[in-house]
Design a protein around this motif. Structure first.
Motif, short mmCIF file in Angstrom:
data_model
loop_
_atom_site.label_atom_id
_atom_site.label_comp_id
_atom_site.label_asym_id
_atom_site.label_seq_id
_atom_site.Cartn_x
_atom_site.Cartn_y
_atom_site.Cartn_z
N ASP A 127 6.73 -1.48 6.22
CA ASP A 127 6.40 -0.06 6.32
C ASP A 127 7.67 0.77 6.22
N ILE A 128 7.66 1.76 5.35
CA ILE A 128 8.85 2.57 5.12
C ILE A 128 9.26 3.31 6.39
N GLU A 129 8.30 3.85 7.11
CA GLU A 129 8.64 4.57 8.35
C GLU A 129 9.29 3.64 9.37
N GLN A 130 8.83 2.40 9.43
CA GLN A 130 9.41 1.46 10.38
C GLN A 130 10.86 1.13 10.01
N VAL A 131 11.13 1.00 8.73
CA VAL A 131 12.50 0.74 8.29
C VAL A 131 13.42 1.89 8.69
N PRO B 38 7.81 3.02 -7.81
CA PRO B 38 7.03 3.69 -6.77
C PRO B 38 5.97 2.81 -6.12
N ALA B 39 5.55 1.75 -6.81
CA ALA B 39 4.50 0.89 -6.26
C ALA B 39 5.07 -0.24 -5.41
N THR B 40 6.16 -0.86 -5.89
CA THR B 40 6.71 -2.02 -5.20
C THR B 40 7.96 -1.71 -4.39
N GLY B 41 8.63 -0.59 -4.69
CA GLY B 41 9.87 -0.26 -4.00
C GLY B 41 11.08 -1.00 -4.52
N ILE B 42 10.92 -1.83 -5.54
CA ILE B 42 12.04 -2.59 -6.09
C ILE B 42 12.98 -1.65 -6.84
N VAL B 43 14.27 -1.76 -6.57
CA VAL B 43 15.27 -0.96 -7.28
C VAL B 43 15.70 -1.75 -8.51
N LYS B 44 15.35 -1.25 -9.68
CA LYS B 44 15.62 -1.95 -10.93
C LYS B 44 16.78 -1.29 -11.67
N ALA C 14 0.86 -1.18 0.00
CA ALA C 14 0.00 0.00 0.00
C ALA C 14 0.90 1.24 0.00
N PRO C 15 0.33 2.42 -0.15
CA PRO C 15 1.15 3.64 -0.05
C PRO C 15 1.90 3.67 1.28
N GLY C 16 3.19 4.00 1.21
CA GLY C 16 4.03 4.00 2.41
C GLY C 16 4.61 2.65 2.72
#
Length: 588
Positions: free
Chosen positions: A220-224, A151-157, A71-73
């Motif tokens: 969760d990005i904030e938790q990371v 932006p959706a999955t966060g995968i660095v391609k 989800a977002p974030g």
């Protein structure tokens, strides 16, 4: 006489029993009946039955996949259960096979931690790949924008078609996730099998692990970000605050405090990158030569400086252009070198290229302006005014060359400081590069005088130049070389440190495996930067190059320049080969 058997009485209320077929009377008979179906047939039946239930083996791996997309974030991330990892390297083999990697190429590795005590030793295997960081250093460092973070999955391609093989991302990533392919001339890396994830299929490493040690989770990005504050990642690994990696390593055990990677005390030379060695040394030589020329004209102005300026600027320009030409040899796909400016907003490598490109353009104009009569043509084109040898826009153009070159050297400093390696930290690298510019610039200032003598030019001009400049050049070179060698020698104080720091590893490399290179570097520096200038000062040979001592003068100046250049090239070799590279735990 015959023997007759008595008749068998029928059971009460029933008829006589009918004849029946024989049944397996033993366990062995039952096992023999089951073996009529082969293992391959049973395997095929099991998969045929699950064919319409979704992706192959979806039920088996559903527990290792998130129930919903990010989800977002949020974003996808690897989740590693250290208690389940046995170090079998099935994940490595599966990743290699599925992605069609080269024989020596690997996007996933398995390292080893060890610690504890002799009575209770502890060993822990660690599987690692790209961590798909929140703040990926590879993406920010890339000069051609060959990385993107979904932006959706966060995968660095990694965009293979965009890459031109500069390999800067392999230096910038603290976890050494991007891997360079010599055959293809580009860098490649793990993309979390994004195409499989899009179809609801687990990545290769997840499906291949027999113990289910690797899973895909939504984090969760904030938790990371919050968890990175504790710097608790993997013992011996680079701090997570550098790039905010999303991989989670879990264990129910309490690992001993002395857990370190198996290769923690192992040191080995890194790749030298010879095109970069030559490029850095020659660009700093060229910049230093233009700076010395400007300063000498301030110290000893007049017609003498104007007479030496054409040869001085031309020789400095040749080294600068040669450096830029050699730098292209470092690229895996040099035909795409023009893309290097795409990352100007975020990449120090792009900024370095733009700075040195500006320096080269201005240096060409200045070198042309310096030659007699050429300033008139530049004045007609509006590129420089030709009011006189020391007036008009020429001197300002010279300072523009020197300042743009200095900006390029400072960008070179930031290129390596950005990698966060202790040996390449900003202040130390700046001191190293600027002192190289001073040493080689002062050594190169002798070349115009040597060329004038060697080609049979104006001997009176050469004599006057040596009389005015010789003492300044010799004393300046001795001071700069002494400062440079002392600065480099200070590194060896880390050998006395109790803990094995990255700087201690570098010092151990320079006194061990690379000891011959280290000795040669200091010998060349002492010869070219201290012994030769001192001999020129004591012998007074430079003051009389027209009195039958041309050969002696040429030999001394030639030895001075060659030794200084060789010493700085060897120093730059150690700069690359002796650096302690941060990485995830490896194996012996």
């Amino acid at each position: 006489m015959s023997i007759s058997t008595p008749p068998v009485a029928p059971p009460p209320g029933g008829n006589a029993p009918a004849a029946t077929s024989p049944q397996p009377s033993a366990l062995v008979d039952r096992y023999l009946a089951e073996q009529q179906v082969t293992a391959a047939a049973r395997f095929a039946r099991a998969h045929d039955a699950a064919r319409d239930a979704g992706p192959a083996l979806a039920g088996r791996y559903s527990a290792l996949m998130p129930a919903t997309p990010p989800a977002p974030g949020q974003q996808y991330a690897f989740d590693v259960d250290l208690d389940a990892c046995s170090g079998c390297k099935s994940c490595v083999a599966a990743c290699h096979a599925l992605n069609g990697l080269e024989e020596e190429e690997s996007w996933r590795d398995v390292g080893l931690l060890h610690g504890g005590s002799q009575r209770l030793p502890v060993v822990q295997h660690v599987t690692t790949a790209c961590h798909h960081c929140l703040d990926p250093a590879c993406m920010h460092a890339c000069p051609v924008d060959a990385y993107e973070k979904d932006p959706a999955t966060g995968i660095v391609k990694h965009l293979d078609d965009q890459c031109f093989g500069c390999q800067y991302c392999t230096l910038a990533c603290p976890y050494e996730a991007p891997k360079y392919s010599r055959a293809k001339g580009i860098v490649r890396k793990c993309d979390m099998c994004g195409d499989r994830l899009a179809d609801g299929e687990a990545p290769a490493c997840v499906q291949s692990c027999p113990n289910g040690a690797i899973a895909i989770r939504v984090v969760d990005i904030e938790q990371v970000v919050e968890e990175s504050e504790t710097n608790l990642f993997v013992p011996g690994a680079p701090e997570p605050s550098l790039t905010l990696p999303t991989t989670a390593y879990r264990t129910t055990r309490v690992l001993p405090r002395n857990m370190v990677p198996a290769d923690y005390h192992t040191v080995h030379p890194e790749r030298a990158h010879w095109p970069l060695i030559v490029m850095l040394a020659l660009t700093q030589l060229s910049v230093g030569a233009f700076l010395v020329e400007r300063l000498l004209e301030l110290a000893v102005p007049g017609p003498l400086a104007a007479g030496i300026r054409p040869v001085h600027s031309a020789s400095a320009l040749v080294f600068g252009l040669l450096a830029l030409a050699v730098s292209v040899l470092h690229l895996g796909r040099p035909r795409y070198a023009y893309r290097a400016v795409l990352g100007l907003r975020h990449s120090w490598l792009s900024r370095e290229i733009v700075a040195f490109g500006t320096f080269a353009a201005l240096a060409v104009l200045y070198a042309v302006w310096s030659w007699p009569g050429a300033a008139v043509w530049l004045d007609r084109w509006g590129l420089a005014t030709a009011s006189g040898p020391d007036t008009g826009s020429g001197p300002w153009l010279g300072w523009g060359v020197a300042l743009s070159g200095t900006a390029g050297v400072l960008c070179s400093v930031m290129v390596y400081a950005y990698t966060k390696r202790d040996f390449w930290n900003g202040p130390a690298t700046a001191c190293r590069f600027l002192l190289t510019a001073a040493v080689l610039g002062l050594a190169a200032a002798w070349l115009p005088l040597l060329l004038i003598v060697a080609v049979g030019g104006d001997a009176r001009l050469a004599t006057a130049a040596v009389d005015n400049y010789g003492t300044l050049l010799c004393r300046g070179l001795i001071a700069a070389t002494a400062a440079k060698l002392l600065f480099e020698a200070l590194l060896f104080r880390h050998l006395a440190a109790r803990s094995t720091t990255s700087l201690k590893r570098t010092a151990r490399l320079m006194t061990g495996t690379l000891s011959n290179v280290t000795l040669a570097r200091f010998a060349a520096g002492l010869l070219g930067g201290l012994a030769m200038p001192a001999l020129l000062l004591v012998s007074r040979v430079p003051t009389h190059p027209d009195h039958g001592q041309d050969v002696v003068f040429a030999v001394l100046v030639g030895m001075l320049f060659v030794a200084c250049l060789a010493g700085e090239l060897l120093e730059r070799y150690l700069f690359f080969a002796a650096v302690a590279s941060p990485r995830m735990p490896g194996t012996l």
